[in-house]
Enzyme design. Structure first.
Site, PDB file in Angstrom:
ATOM      1  CG  HIS A 181      55.277  30.838  45.999  1.00  0.00           C
ATOM      2  ND1 HIS A 181      54.239  31.412  46.702  1.00  0.00           N
ATOM      3  CD2 HIS A 181      56.312  30.783  46.873  1.00  0.00           C
ATOM      4  CE1 HIS A 181      54.624  31.674  47.939  1.00  0.00           C
ATOM      5  NE2 HIS A 181      55.882  31.308  48.065  1.00  0.00           N
ATOM      6  CG  ASP A 193      51.052  29.383  45.491  1.00  0.00           C
ATOM      7  OD1 ASP A 193      52.167  29.667  45.034  1.00  0.00           O
ATOM      8  OD2 ASP A 193      50.868  28.460  46.320  1.00  0.00           O
ATOM      9  CG  ASP A 250      55.444  33.454  51.674  1.00  0.00           C
ATOM     10  OD1 ASP A 250      56.163  33.106  50.727  1.00  0.00           O
ATOM     11  OD2 ASP A 250      54.938  32.639  52.475  1.00  0.00           O
ATOM     12  CD  GLU A 260      56.262  27.481  48.630  1.00  0.00           C
ATOM     13  OE1 GLU A 260      57.127  27.000  49.370  1.00  0.00           O
ATOM     14  OE2 GLU A 260      55.351  28.220  49.052  1.00  0.00           O
ATOM     15  CD  GLU A 261      52.686  29.758  50.742  1.00  0.00           C
ATOM     16  OE1 GLU A 261      52.818  28.842  51.571  1.00  0.00           O
ATOM     17  OE2 GLU A 261      53.311  30.817  50.803  1.00  0.00           O
ATOM     18  CD  GLU A 293      59.538  30.653  49.716  1.00  0.00           C
ATOM     19  OE1 GLU A 293      59.029  31.267  50.677  1.00  0.00           O
ATOM     20  OE2 GLU A 293      58.864  30.052  48.866  1.00  0.00           O
ATOM     21  CG  HIS A 311      51.963  31.946  55.839  1.00  0.00           C
ATOM     22  ND1 HIS A 311      52.037  30.574  55.880  1.00  0.00           N
ATOM     23  CD2 HIS A 311      52.498  32.295  54.647  1.00  0.00           C
ATOM     24  CE1 HIS A 311      52.584  30.122  54.763  1.00  0.00           C
ATOM     25  NE2 HIS A 311      52.873  31.158  54.000  1.00  0.00           N
TER      26      HIS A 311
END
Length: 383
Positions: free
Chosen positions: A82, A84, A113, A143-144, A172, A355
């Protein structure tokens, strides 16, 4: 072509990652970040298909399917991930979408990520000849977030095109202490259940004239928390149920409220299904005069250890000397959808800063990951 252009060196994997990271792409992602990845893949011979799916508030979401077809009848290996990212928040040392290398680390939102992994995939593809087989990239911009219009829409498009991979690797960030120490061969399922109990409002001094829903909700939650699930399996930890919200919204100290609500979350292994757990919770809720509304985020799955995990572990060991642990720990990922297409494994960068503020990846890890991904893809295409 000018002499300068003809001799211009290919960008490094760190430079490819920086280019992706410089494109703000908070969920749901569209536009520039996909332009950037297309610019990296199209010159390698990939046919790039981009499309939007969904509507506000959870969309529109941009998705990309890039395919470079090998000889007829050759095997098909897919990289998935992903573009995003989660919102960066305040307090970064440097601008989150102005990536920069400081020392041995590349800083910026998406470093691990998972724009760094996608850059490593693209760098790996650059080194794999067309004759090796069919390669594809399955890339979403959602995805997030709710993940309603991302990988699910990509799977539908792949089925329409008959572009079903033999094996799929999701990038991931699975590594924990050092690159390659953890590979995910499965994930637990996830279900949230919204619980409501209706009562009768009344004065606290006259409880016989009211019906306190909090009393019944508390008893319901106690029974749910005590409900036996399992003790785990050979590859999964024990399933767990947690209360994640209690809501009454009663501002008055002398009023019995008319309604009380709660939310529970269950992370479950492959001894359960989301529907089965939803039914069990609904039965408990009904006994206490309540209702239950389930939201299943994904089912548990396992890609049994075997040839595919051996390919991944072997590639890691060849490049890093690390012996990978096969794991099913952690939360959910889009592998929960992709497992319906083909066997799927997750492997990527160290997840310590995902994150977080000042998310960062070691440049050396990016370079090693590209080499590992190349080895995995070549082994998968060779069968």
């Amino acid at each position: 072509m000018s002499q300068t252009a003809a001799t211009s060196p290919a960008p490094t994997v760190a430079q490819m990652a920086q280019a992706l990271m410089a494109c703000p792409s908070v969920t749901p992602a569209t536009g520039a970040v996909f332009d950037c990845l297309e610019g990296q893949l199209a010159p390698l011979g990939f046919e790039v298909i981009r499309f939007l799916a969904g509507e506000a508030p959870d969309g529109p979401v941009e998705n990309m399917l890039a395919i470079r077809r090998g000889p007829e009848g050759s095997r098909h290996f897919a990289f998935a991930g992903h573009l995003d990212v989660v919102p960066p928040g305040e307090g970064w040392t440097s601008a989150p979408f102005a990536p920069e290398v400081r020392g041995e680390l590349l800083y910026g939102r998406g470093a691990v990520d998972m724009k760094g992994s996608i850059a490593a995939m693209a760098a790996a593809a650059r080194e794999i000849p067309v004759e090796a087989g069919t390669l594809s990239f399955v890339i979403t911009g959602d995805e997030e977030g709710p993940a309603r219009f991302g990988t699910l829409a990509l799977i539908e498009r792949m089925r329409e095109l008959g572009a079903i991979p033999d094996l799929c690797l999701v990038g991931e960030p699975t590594s924990v202490n050092r690159l390659g120490d953890t590979v995910k061969i499965g994930r637990r399922g996830s279900i949230n259940v919204f619980l409501d109990v209706e009562g009768v409002q009344g004065h606290v001094a006259y409880p016989h004239l009211a019906d306190n829903p909090i009393t019944r909700l508390v008893a319901m939650l106690a029974e749910l928390k005590a409900m036996p699930l399992d003790d785990g399996t050979d590859w999964f930890q024990a399933s767990n149920l947690e209360v994640t919200d209690l809501t009454v919204g009663n501002p008055a100290h002398n009023v019995i409220p008319a309604k009380a609500s709660a939310r529970i979350s269950i992370r479950f292994n492959d001894r359960h299904t989301g529907a089965g757990l939803a039914e069990r919770v609904a039965e408990v809720a009904a006994r206490h005069g309540g209702t239950a509304r389930p939201l299943i985020s994904g089912e548990a799955f396992l890609t049994p250890p075997g040839a595919f995990s051996d390919m991944v572990s072997g590639a890691i060991a060849a490049e890093t000397g690390v012996t990978a642990e096969l794991s099913t720990s952690g939360g959910t990922s889009d592998a929960r959808f992709l497992k319906d297409l083909s066997p799927v494994i997750e492997f990527g960068l160290c997840n310590a800063t995902m994150h977080k503020l000042d998310e960062a990846v070691a440049v050396a890890d990016l370079e090693a990951l590209a080499r590992i991904y190349r080895r995995i893809a070549e082994a998968a295409l060779a069968g």
